[in-house]
Design an enzyme around this catalytic site. Structure first.
Site, PDB file in Angstrom:
ATOM      1  CE  LYS A   1      21.399  57.711  19.665  1.00  0.00           C
ATOM      2  NZ  LYS A   1      21.706  57.785  21.076  1.00  0.00           N
TER       3      LYS A   1
ATOM      4  CE  LYS B   1      15.061  60.578  21.074  1.00  0.00           C
ATOM      5  NZ  LYS B   1      15.324  59.890  22.277  1.00  0.00           N
TER       6      LYS B   1
ATOM      7  CE  LYS C   1      19.927  62.688  28.211  1.00  0.00           C
ATOM      8  NZ  LYS C   1      20.221  61.535  27.331  1.00  0.00           N
TER       9      LYS C   1
END
Ligand code: AQP
Length: 345
Positions: free
Chosen positions: A122, A205, A208
């Site tokens: 991240k 993946k 959102k």
């Protein structure tokens, strides 16, 4: 739901799980998490959380965060999670999460956090610019679980390492202070380990925070939106194979078939056998109908709830009351164990 530190004896244990309000809920959140949670509620005492403290470890627009928080609550309820039997609440409404996380910041070792692969993913290349919150995110996740003395946590592949860390923190806390305060939470393996990939790129993946709306089916998408996104989903020129081995090197075809299998409650093998030799145009029409059938009632109920924020807020208030009733005594036990002078309230 009890207010004690142990779940009722008739149940298998206490579960804590959560979703970040970081955007639109999508089919991955539904098939990979929420659908399985609603199946767990008959066997476990369940606490389902909307983890807004985790969400702000990366930038969130404040107004959008409020909307997304209510949308996750609506998604839980519309998917069949019983808000009366379980505690359904917002993480920031239970201050003990953040309070216990601070204690855990002082228990977890830097070396442990440095090994967390999700931080590396991240934070990306610009690690110096990542928030300190993103770095200590696993300590907060440990607090989310342990502040309820949860015995079980439904985790996907990507969260296994964080659950291990929660167990390490629980064990070190117990050892350091010579107590047996925290149980070591166990993973609950949910279904066949469903991982839904992006409709645009079968190697990524479904997420959102993907900027492309066409990468995901949102739980609030209506029939037209679903049809449009499935039609545009990336594919390859060949018809569908007649065996799972034939999906080797065909990530997008594998993803669409996996989604179809999950939506129709079949194994991948069964779905492949059913669709063998089909052209994508025919298969996509079938997949659209199936997705509309499954998601239609859910998104209709989500829309109804989103038009009645007071109803959602009332559910969340009740949930926070239940969660606080369990968490506050556990935090008090921790504070006493650590040696904090009892507060004068
Ligand atoms: N694509 C997916 N396939 C299967 N399961 C998934 N989950 C998320 N995406 C998929 C599961 O949904 C739960 C919620 O996760 P989260 O909101 O805490 O964070 P996440 O996993 O990082 O979800 P997103 O959608 O990808 O959000 P962003 O974009 O904000 O990072 C978890 O149980 C997760 O396994």
């Amino acid at each position: 739901m009890t207010s004690g530190s142990t779940p009722p004896a008739a149940l298998k244990g206490r579960i804590l799980s959560g979703i970040q309000p970081t955007g639109n809920l999508h089919l991955g959140n539904y098939l990979g998490a929420i659908r399985n949670w609603s199946a767990l509620q008959k066997d476990y005492e369940c606490l389902f959380c909307i983890v807004d403290l985790h969400a702000i470890t990366v930038w969130q627009e404040p107004k959008e965060l409020i909307r997304a928080t209510r949308e996750v609550a609506a998604g839980y309820i519309a998917s069949g999670i019983d808000p009366v039997a379980n505690a359904l609440f917002v993480q920031s409404h239970v201050p003990a999460h953040a309070q216990l996380a601070w204690v855990f910041n002082c228990v977890a070792r830097l070396g442990w956090l440095n090994r967390m692969t999700q931080f590396k993913d991240k934070a990306g290349k610009n690690r110096e610019a990542a928030s300190a919150g993103l770095y200590v995110y696993p300590n907060l996740m440990a607090a989310d679980i342990l502040v309820y003395k949860a015995t079980h946590v439904p985790v996907g592949e990507d969260q296994k390492q964080h659950l291990e860390l929660a167990r390490d923190i629980a064990q070190k806390f117990n050892n350091d202070y010579g107590v047996n305060l925290f149980p070591l939470p166990e993973p609950v393996i949910r279904g066949p380990g469903m991982r839904v990939m992006s409709l645009r790129d079968g190697s990524k993946k479904m997420s959102k925070s993907d900027p492309s709306e066409f990468s995901r089916l949102n739980m609030t998408d209506d029939a037209d939106a679903i049809a449009g996104k499935v039609r545009k989903a990336t594919t390859d020129p060949n018809p569908l194979p007649d065996s799972v081995e034939g999906l080797e090197g065909r990530a997008e075809a594998a993803n669409l078939l996996n989604i179809y299998a999950a939506l129709t409650d079949q194994t991948l093998e069964q779905a492949v056998a059913e669709q063998a030799g089909q052209q994508f145009s025919q298969f996509k029409a079938k997949l659209t109908d199936t997705a509309v059938t499954v998601l239609g009632p859910i998104n209709a109920e989500m829309k109804r709830l989103m038009n009645d924020p007071a109803e959602i807020d009332a559910v969340l208030k009740r949930g926070a009351d239940k969660a606080n009733a369990i968490a506050e005594p556990v935090l008090a036990e921790v504070y006493q164990t650590v040696g904090f002078l009892p507060g004068i309230r």
